[in-house]
Scaffold this active site. Sequence first.
Site, PDB file in Angstrom:
ATOM      1  N   GLU A 104       0.836  -1.202   0.000  1.00 55.99           N
ATOM      2  CA  GLU A 104       0.000   0.000   0.000  1.00 55.99           C
ATOM      3  C   GLU A 104       0.869   1.249   0.000  1.00 55.99           C
ATOM      4  OE1 GLU A 104      -2.569   1.408  -0.483  1.00 55.99           O
ATOM      5  OE2 GLU A 104      -4.367   0.483   0.359  1.00 55.99           O
ATOM      6  N   ASP A 105       0.337   2.334  -0.534  1.00 55.02           N
ATOM      7  CA  ASP A 105       1.057   3.604  -0.442  1.00 55.02           C
ATOM      8  C   ASP A 105       0.910   4.188   0.955  1.00 55.02           C
ATOM      9  OD1 ASP A 105      -1.669   4.006  -0.847  1.00 55.02           O
ATOM     10  OD2 ASP A 105      -1.437   5.650  -2.263  1.00 55.02           O
ATOM     11  N   ASP A 108      -4.512   5.027   6.164  1.00 59.65           N
ATOM     12  CA  ASP A 108      -5.092   6.219   6.798  1.00 59.65           C
ATOM     13  C   ASP A 108      -6.162   5.757   7.796  1.00 59.65           C
ATOM     14  OD1 ASP A 108      -5.726   8.985   7.077  1.00 59.65           O
ATOM     15  OD2 ASP A 108      -7.277   8.818   5.573  1.00 59.65           O
ATOM     16  N   PHE A 157      -2.597  15.626   4.829  1.00 53.35           N
ATOM     17  CA  PHE A 157      -2.726  15.159   3.452  1.00 53.35           C
ATOM     18  C   PHE A 157      -1.399  15.291   2.708  1.00 53.35           C
ATOM     19  CE2 PHE A 157      -3.935  15.443  -1.049  1.00 53.35           C
ATOM     20  CZ  PHE A 157      -4.593  14.228  -1.151  1.00 53.35           C
ATOM     21  N   ARG A 170       1.158  12.493  -8.924  1.00 52.40           N
ATOM     22  CA  ARG A 170       1.773  11.179  -8.695  1.00 52.40           C
ATOM     23  C   ARG A 170       3.213  11.119  -9.189  1.00 52.40           C
ATOM     24  NH1 ARG A 170      -2.467   7.723  -7.222  1.00 52.40           N
ATOM     25  NH2 ARG A 170      -4.402   7.986  -8.364  1.00 52.40           N
TER      26      ARG A 170
HETATM   27  P1  IMP Z   1      -7.836   4.255   4.099  1.00 56.13           P
HETATM   28  O1  IMP Z   1      -8.778   3.219   3.559  1.00 56.13           O
HETATM   29  O2  IMP Z   1      -8.571   5.395   4.742  1.00 56.13           O
HETATM   30  O3  IMP Z   1      -6.763   3.690   5.003  1.00 56.13           O
HETATM   31  O4  IMP Z   1      -7.141   4.962   2.889  1.00 56.13           O
HETATM   32  C1  IMP Z   1      -6.375   4.280   2.050  1.00 56.13           C
HETATM   33  C2  IMP Z   1      -6.189   4.972   0.717  1.00 56.13           C
HETATM   34  O5  IMP Z   1      -6.591   6.346   0.688  1.00 56.13           O
HETATM   35  C3  IMP Z   1      -4.725   4.988   0.440  1.00 56.13           C
HETATM   36  O6  IMP Z   1      -4.325   3.766  -0.131  1.00 56.13           O
HETATM   37  C4  IMP Z   1      -4.595   6.155  -0.493  1.00 56.13           C
HETATM   38  O7  IMP Z   1      -4.814   5.745  -1.822  1.00 56.13           O
HETATM   39  C5  IMP Z   1      -5.650   7.127  -0.028  1.00 56.13           C
HETATM   40  N1  IMP Z   1      -5.053   8.140   0.880  1.00 56.13           N
HETATM   41  C6  IMP Z   1      -5.075   8.163   2.228  1.00 56.13           C
HETATM   42  N2  IMP Z   1      -4.414   9.216   2.732  1.00 56.13           N
HETATM   43  C7  IMP Z   1      -3.926   9.891   1.658  1.00 56.13           C
HETATM   44  C8  IMP Z   1      -3.102  11.076   1.520  1.00 56.13           C
HETATM   45  O8  IMP Z   1      -2.679  11.749   2.482  1.00 56.13           O
HETATM   46  N3  IMP Z   1      -2.806  11.437   0.239  1.00 56.13           N
HETATM   47  C9  IMP Z   1      -3.233  10.735  -0.861  1.00 56.13           C
HETATM   48  N4  IMP Z   1      -3.984   9.628  -0.771  1.00 56.13           N
HETATM   49  C10 IMP Z   1      -4.323   9.205   0.477  1.00 56.13           C
HETATM   50 MG    MG Z   2      -3.766   3.269  -1.925  1.00 52.85          MG
END
Ligand code: IMP
Ligand code: MG
Length: 180
Positions: A104-105, A108, A157, A170
Amino acid sequence: MQDVSFQGMTFEPYLTREQIAEQVSRVAAEIVRDCATQNPLFICVLNGAFMFAADLFRAAAQLTNAEITFIRFKSYEGTSSTGKVREIMGLTDDITNREVIIVEDIVDTGVTAFQLRQMLQANRPKSVRMATLLYKPGSLKIGTPPEYVGFEIPSKFIIGYGLDLDGEARNLSDIYVLKS
Ligand code: IMP
Ligand code: MG
């Protein structure tokens, strides 16, 4: 390094490409050390993780029979999570009895990771672990923390190195944070 602007928002330099490369190598070494088999399957979660996955996979070349595949999930719109995860492209590989490393990148809220782990566990893999470049522990709402983390960061963010603002930014080699 200079500030960058997207959609009228200003972002300041946060992590340099050198810092990123250093943590990518460290995470790869941890994965190599922990793998019970020589042929783990790396599952890159598109789109955000494509750059990290490419660098991480190369850095883990000691796993001589490792493979990589791709799935696509979407949860973010603009600068915040929608709370819902849509599967855009599912898993086509057989992961039965396979050591799986989700790439994963960023983790969050943890909603994407949680849903993904459940989906993968249903296919009876040998094990599932998650490697994420970035982790916002203060935002985690559900599930377990990722096993491998490049950087723990505050709940702000971030863009660059694969991470986007509605598809843009990106291609930046360094990571930037939204100025408050
Ligand atoms: P989660 O499901 O809330 O944990 O979010 C996961 C996905 O949301 C990540 O894999 C990202 O693609 C996107 N995401 C979460 N935080 C950020 C951020 O700060 N910048 C850009 N994309 C984000
Ligand atoms: Mg992602």
